[in-house]
Every structure is written in structure tokens, then in C-alpha cells.
Design an enzyme around this catalytic site. Structure first.
Site, PDB file in Angstrom:
ATOM      1  N   ARG A  70       0.754  -0.963   0.252  1.00  0.00           N
ATOM      2  CA  ARG A  70       0.243  -0.101  -0.006  1.00  0.00           C
ATOM      3  C   ARG A  70       0.810   1.112  -0.186  1.00  0.00           C
ATOM      4  O   ARG A  70       0.851   2.644  -0.358  1.00  0.00           O
ATOM      5  CB  ARG A  70      -0.709  -0.096   1.387  1.00  0.00           C
ATOM      6  CG  ARG A  70      -1.895   1.008   0.914  1.00  0.00           C
ATOM      7  CD  ARG A  70      -3.008   1.191   2.632  1.00  0.00           C
ATOM      8  NE  ARG A  70      -3.153   0.166   2.788  1.00  0.00           N
ATOM      9  CZ  ARG A  70      -4.327  -0.846   2.565  1.00  0.00           C
ATOM     10  NH1 ARG A  70      -5.307  -0.171   2.650  1.00  0.00           N
ATOM     11  NH2 ARG A  70      -4.701  -1.677   3.144  1.00  0.00           N
ATOM     12  N   CYS A 109     -26.041  -1.598  -8.685  1.00  0.00           N
ATOM     13  CA  CYS A 109     -27.403  -2.029  -8.167  1.00  0.00           C
ATOM     14  C   CYS A 109     -27.382  -2.223  -6.372  1.00  0.00           C
ATOM     15  O   CYS A 109     -28.077  -3.949  -6.174  1.00  0.00           O
ATOM     16  CB  CYS A 109     -27.836  -2.872  -8.848  1.00  0.00           C
ATOM     17  SG  CYS A 109     -28.099  -2.125 -10.484  1.00  0.00           S
ATOM     18  N   GLU A 110     -27.242  -1.477  -5.816  1.00  0.00           N
ATOM     19  CA  GLU A 110     -27.192  -1.624  -4.432  1.00  0.00           C
ATOM     20  C   GLU A 110     -27.239  -0.406  -3.832  1.00  0.00           C
ATOM     21  O   GLU A 110     -26.333   1.070  -3.408  1.00  0.00           O
ATOM     22  CB  GLU A 110     -25.471  -2.035  -3.876  1.00  0.00           C
ATOM     23  CG  GLU A 110     -24.964  -4.280  -4.615  1.00  0.00           C
ATOM     24  CD  GLU A 110     -25.067  -4.232  -3.495  1.00  0.00           C
ATOM     25  OE1 GLU A 110     -25.677  -4.700  -2.632  1.00  0.00           O
ATOM     26  OE2 GLU A 110     -25.068  -5.673  -4.443  1.00  0.00           O
TER      27      GLU A 110
HETATM   28  N1  LLP Z   1       2.843  -9.327   3.032  1.00  0.00           N
HETATM   29  C1  LLP Z   1       1.782 -10.471   2.819  1.00  0.00           C
HETATM   30  C2  LLP Z   1       1.918 -11.550   3.372  1.00  0.00           C
HETATM   31  C3  LLP Z   1       0.756  -9.516   2.667  1.00  0.00           C
HETATM   32  O1  LLP Z   1      -0.449 -10.389   2.909  1.00  0.00           O
HETATM   33  C4  LLP Z   1       0.175  -8.087   2.411  1.00  0.00           C
HETATM   34  C5  LLP Z   1      -0.811  -7.377   2.518  1.00  0.00           C
HETATM   35  C6  LLP Z   1       1.471  -7.490   2.083  1.00  0.00           C
HETATM   36  C7  LLP Z   1       3.107  -8.063   2.373  1.00  0.00           C
HETATM   37  C8  LLP Z   1       1.074  -5.776   1.482  1.00  0.00           C
HETATM   38  O2  LLP Z   1       0.707  -5.170   2.561  1.00  0.00           O
HETATM   39  P1  LLP Z   1       0.588  -3.447   2.463  1.00  0.00           P
HETATM   40  O3  LLP Z   1       1.743  -3.101   2.788  1.00  0.00           O
HETATM   41  O4  LLP Z   1      -0.016  -3.434   1.663  1.00  0.00           O
HETATM   42  O5  LLP Z   1      -0.590  -3.117   3.972  1.00  0.00           O
HETATM   43  N2  LLP Z   1      -7.435  -5.350   0.663  1.00  0.00           N
HETATM   44  C9  LLP Z   1      -6.964  -4.914   2.270  1.00  0.00           C
HETATM   45  C10 LLP Z   1      -5.710  -5.105   2.644  1.00  0.00           C
HETATM   46  C11 LLP Z   1      -4.899  -6.615   2.505  1.00  0.00           C
HETATM   47  C12 LLP Z   1      -3.392  -6.451   3.127  1.00  0.00           C
HETATM   48  C13 LLP Z   1      -3.201  -7.873   2.273  1.00  0.00           C
HETATM   49  N3  LLP Z   1      -2.133  -8.231   2.721  1.00  0.00           N
HETATM   50  C14 LLP Z   1      -7.204  -3.208   2.242  1.00  0.00           C
HETATM   51  O6  LLP Z   1      -7.953  -3.003   0.699  1.00  0.00           O
HETATM   52  O7  LLP Z   1      -6.909  -2.866   2.870  1.00  0.00           O
END
Ligand code: LLP
Length: 455
Positions: free
Chosen positions: A313, A381-382
Site C-alpha cells: 500500500r 444496483c446496491e
Molecule cells: N505481505 C503479506 C504477506 C501480505 O499479506 C500483505 C498484505 C503485504 C505484504 C502488504 O501489506 P501492505 O503494505 O499493503 O499493507 N485489501 C486490504 C489489504 C489486505 C492486505 C493483505 N496483505 C485493503 O484494501 O485494505
């Protein structure tokens, strides 16, 4: 969300677009009343490529990757930055990650296929997933991925078998859940004991996995992996998890004689979705991760391992924006005004899924104050298909180009074809140039998997 609660506290925000500060892509400018990113007018982009459209600031992405390299290696020579592809992946993104000298985390066979299509060096790929299918394991091993991050005993046995069949030893990390509850949304916490990911430390589960890995001839255990969650602001959760995991590294050495030579501390650093959000910086993150590992290793007289960090992110979220065209404006007296756009939960599920907050502006009125309060609705449609509730916005008119900031992570990758909506294209902008890196879907794409013989 059955009903969207009326928010009597909603107020216009007379600040200008640029006051949104860290929420914006780093190259954002306001020129001639329009929002520009990467030296390109977003209003022109919306017209040229069609909406909804994701626009990503390439320079921003590169700067973030470089910041991670700089501020982790500042404290320890042996650190690699592994970009987490689940946040946003495409061929162009993989190429950019490669050019910046980073590694890549793939969490499925599909992500691996994209990396391979980009020619990303397999030795720099880490394969993740709590239930990798046999096929995905075969694909990862045959591709020659640098590490498989092992998540279960069944998987360990499968990797061992596949590697032996091929006459090789697959390098692996074991994923450990350090039992730390990160300060973030419950859906994106991953490090607590009750987790579908990894091996917990309680009851010797993680230790048993290490012992098993050491006994198997088809795997080469390199070290440990942890990931405590996502959108984390406070770094104390990392500090705690590192303390626990280095203590575990000591226990491993004591009980098995094995010295962990690699430690992957995962991703999770939060970003600013709104002005009040004050995430820790990459510099602060790098210091806490590396200094704490070094300090605890010293206390336990352990050699400092090679360190991997796995951000997703914080590399791409603020680099990206979503552009839409305003189609209808519906004012419901004493309740709220809905400004509806030509996208919604199909291109950004995060408000509906997590109650995520976003900041919108009107890109063709970017120099005007946000002096009305409206709700940005999607076209699906929500009733819950709402992108931003009771938000300050410049006075909207049909035909305006609406821009929502900080949509570079987990929007395109979580997009869907609900209502048979075509997925938007993705444009990278840099130095006054726009290049389409993912084209918008067509109706033909929607029909591609239909089996016509069933008629
Ligand atoms: N490494 C692993 C093993 C992970 O599962 C994740 C994210 C990352 C790294 C990267 O994390 P980040 O730096 O992006 O926080 N869909 C959710 C976020 C799910 C994160 C899943 N794993 C959202 O939209 O907030």
C-alpha cells in the site's frame, strides 16, 4: 449498509485541493483550474481514455521504492525491499519494481503469471498464500522462485515432494504469527494467534514446522516470515512482533542448532487517506524494523539476519487516483445530495467492505473551494454502493470530472465485473507523458469466458 446514516456534522471544507497534502500523488499540481499529475491534465486523461479510469504517478511509485531502499539500508547493509503485488500488479508495475532493484511478492499463480509475462527475474520473487494449490506450487517451483513462504505442514510436505521429483532443494521461509494484534481494521489484521495465516508460537506449532523443514531434504530453510497486518500507523506493533520473533530465533537455535539467516518482517505501513491521517514515515519504519532486529539479535548474541520488508500500500496507494464523470445529481431535501459517477464498488470496493474513507475533488474545478457537502454514489444496483459519504466537494455539475485520491492500492486489484461493469484502464503518467498500461475492458472481454455451445 442498509441505510446511510445522516451525518449532521458534515461540513464543507474551504481548503484548496493542494491542502490535501500527503493524500495527493507527489507530482499533483493545480494549473488552469485543473488537477495535473505527472505533468498531465487529468481532465484531458478522463476524456481521452474514458472513465472510470485509474491514473498512477510513476515518479511517486519510484520515489517510494527508493525511500524504502534508502531508509532500511541506512541502518543495515543487507536489506531487500519486496513489493507486495497484491496492492497493484501489472506488467508495467513489475518492470518498474525490477528497474528499481526491488523484489516481488506474489500471492497466487495469477500474480506469478503476470510477473513472468513481465520477465521479472524469478530469483527475486517470493511466493505467498495460505493455501497455495498444488498447481501453484508446481508453477512457483518450475519458475524458480527465490523463496516460497510456507504456511502449513501440508504445504511443506508438498514442496518437499515436488522438489525431490525435480532433483532440487527449494529455498523457503516459514511464516510465523507472532501473536501481536496490530492496531488496524480487524479484517486486515494477520499477526494474531487466531489467524488462518502461518504457524503460531503457542503450543510449539511454529517450532514443530521448523523441525520438520530441517528434516526434509527437498527444502532449504532460510528463515522466517511475519506479517502483522495492513494500514498500520503505530510502529509499536512492529517493535513488539520483532521482539517476539527474535526471541523465537534464539529458541530455534537452542533447540535445533539452526541459525535463522533471513527475516522477512512483512508489509503493512499505513498511508494518509484523509488529512487527519498521520501515518509513520518510511524513514521511521525503516529505523524501527532494522534497529529493533539488530538490538534484539545483539541481546541474544544472534547474527543479524538478511532483512526483507514487504510493503504494498505505501508504495502505490497515494500514487493513484480514480477519475469519473458525474452523470446525475440528486438532491433529497433535508437528507443529502447524491452525486453519481460512472463507476463505484466495482472499481473501489473498500468503502463498502471496510468503511474506508476517501477524499474527492472535482478535477476541472481543482482551484475552487470545496464548499458543498454531498455523497458520492456509484452506478451499481446496491444502496451500499457509495464511494464517499457526506464529503466536502466543489459545487458539482453533470459532466464534471470527479477525482478520488489514494486509490492506487487494493482498488484495481480488488475490482469486479458486478453488473457486468467493464473494469477501468490504468494509465501511468510521468514527465508530461501518459501511457496506457492496462486497457479498459470491452464487452468482448466480458463474454470471453462464456461457453457458446451451451445454447
Ligand atoms: N505481505 C503479506 C504477506 C501480505 O499479506 C500483505 C498484505 C503485504 C505484504 C502488504 O501489506 P501492505 O503494505 O499493503 O499493507 N485489501 C486490504 C489489504 C489486505 C492486505 C493483505 N496483505 C485493503 O484494501 O485494505
Amino acid at each position: 449498509m442498509a441505510q446511510i446514516a445522516h451525518n449532521p456534522d458534515a461540513r464543507p471544507d474551504y481548503k484548496s485541493t493542494l491542502d490535501l497534502g500527503a493524500v495527493l500523488p507527489q507530482t499533483a499540481e493545480v494549473k488552469g483550474g485543473h488537477l495535473w499529475i505527472g505533468g498531465v491534465d487529468t481532465v484531458t486523461l478522463a476524456r481521452e481514455f474514458g472513465t472510470a479510469l485509474y491514473v498512477m504517478d510513476e515518479e511517486h511509485i519510484r520515489t517510494q521504492l527508493r525511500n524504502y531502499l534508502e531508509w532500511t539500508r541506512y541502518h543495515w547493509k543487507d536489506v531487500d525491499v519486496v513489493y507486495a503485488g497484491k496492492a497493484f500488479i501489472s506488467i508495467a508495475m513489475c518492470k518498474l519494481v525490477e528497474e528499481e532493484g526491488c523484489y516481488l511478492d506474489v500471492s497466487s499463480g495469477g500474480e506469478l503469471a503476470v510477473a513472468q509475462a513481465a520477465g521479472f527475474p524469478a530469483s527475486r520473487i517470493l511466493a505467498h498464500g495460505n493455501n497455495k494449490t498444488l498447481r501453484e506450487l508446481v508453477e512457483a517451483i518450475d519458475a524458480g522462485v527465490g523463496r516460497i513462504v510456507v504456511d502449513s505442514l501440508e504445504e511443506l510436505a508438498r514442496i518437499n515432494g515436488l522438489a525431490l521429483e525435480r532433483g532440487l532443494r527449494q529455498p523457503i521461509l516459514i511464516r510465523v504469527t507472532p501473536g501481536v494484534v496490530a492496531d488496524t481494521h480487524q479484517y486486515i489484521q494477520t499477526g494474531s494467534e487466531d489467524s488462518k495465516f502461518g504457524f503460531g508460537l503457542r503450543d510449539g506449532l511454529a517450532l514443530a514446522a521448523i523441525q520438520e523443514a530441517l528434516a526434509l531434504p527437498g527444502v532449504e530453510l532460510k528463515g522466517l516470515h511475519m506479517h502483522i497486518g495492513s494500514q498500520i500507523f503505530a510502529l509499536h506493533s512492529y517493535a513488539k512482533a520483532i521482539e517476539v520473533i527474535v526471541h523465537f530465533m534464539d529458541e530455534i537455535r537452542e533447540k535445533t542448532g539452526f541459525t535463522v539467516s533471513e527475516l522477512d518482517t512483512g508489509g503493512g505501513l499505513g498511508i494518509a487517506y484523509g488529512v487527519p491521517d498521520e501515518p509513520s514515515t518510511i524513514k521511521e519504519f525503516g529505523k524501527v524494523i532494522v534497529d529493533d532486529i539488530k538490538e534484539h539479535c545483539e541481546q541474544h548474541a544472534l547474527p543479524v539476519p538478511r532483512i526483507l520488508v514487504e510493503p504494498g500500500r505505501s508504495i502505490v496507494a497515494n500514487a493513484g487516483v480514480s477519475l469519473y464523470i458525474v452523470g446525475t445529481i440528486k438532491a433529497i431535501p433535508n437528507i443529502r445530495t447524491y452525486v453519481a459517477v460512472d463507476g463505484g464498488m466495482t472499481d473501489n470496493i473498500r468503502p463498502a467492505l471496510y468503511g474506508a474513507h476517501y477524499e474527492p475533488i472535482i478535477a476541472n474545478k481543482a482551484d475552487q473551494p470545496r464548499d458543498t457537502v454531498v455523497t458520492i454514489a456509484g452506478k451499481h444496483c446496491e444502496s451500499g454502493d457509495v464511494l464517499v459519504v457526506d464529503t466536502p466537494l466543489q459545487a458539482a455539475e453533470v459532466g464534471d470530472t470527479l477525482c478520488i485520491f489514494a486509490t492506487g492500492a487494493y482498488c484495481q486489484t480488488m475490482s469486479s465485473n458486478y453488473n457486468k461493469q467493464v473494469r477501468p484502464g490504468v494509465v501511468f503518467v510521468r514527465d508530461g507523458r501518459a501511457r496506457l498500461v492496462v486497457r479498459r475492458e470491452s464487452y468482448d472481454d466480458l463474454l470471453r469466458c462464456e461457453v457458446s455451445e451451451c445454447l
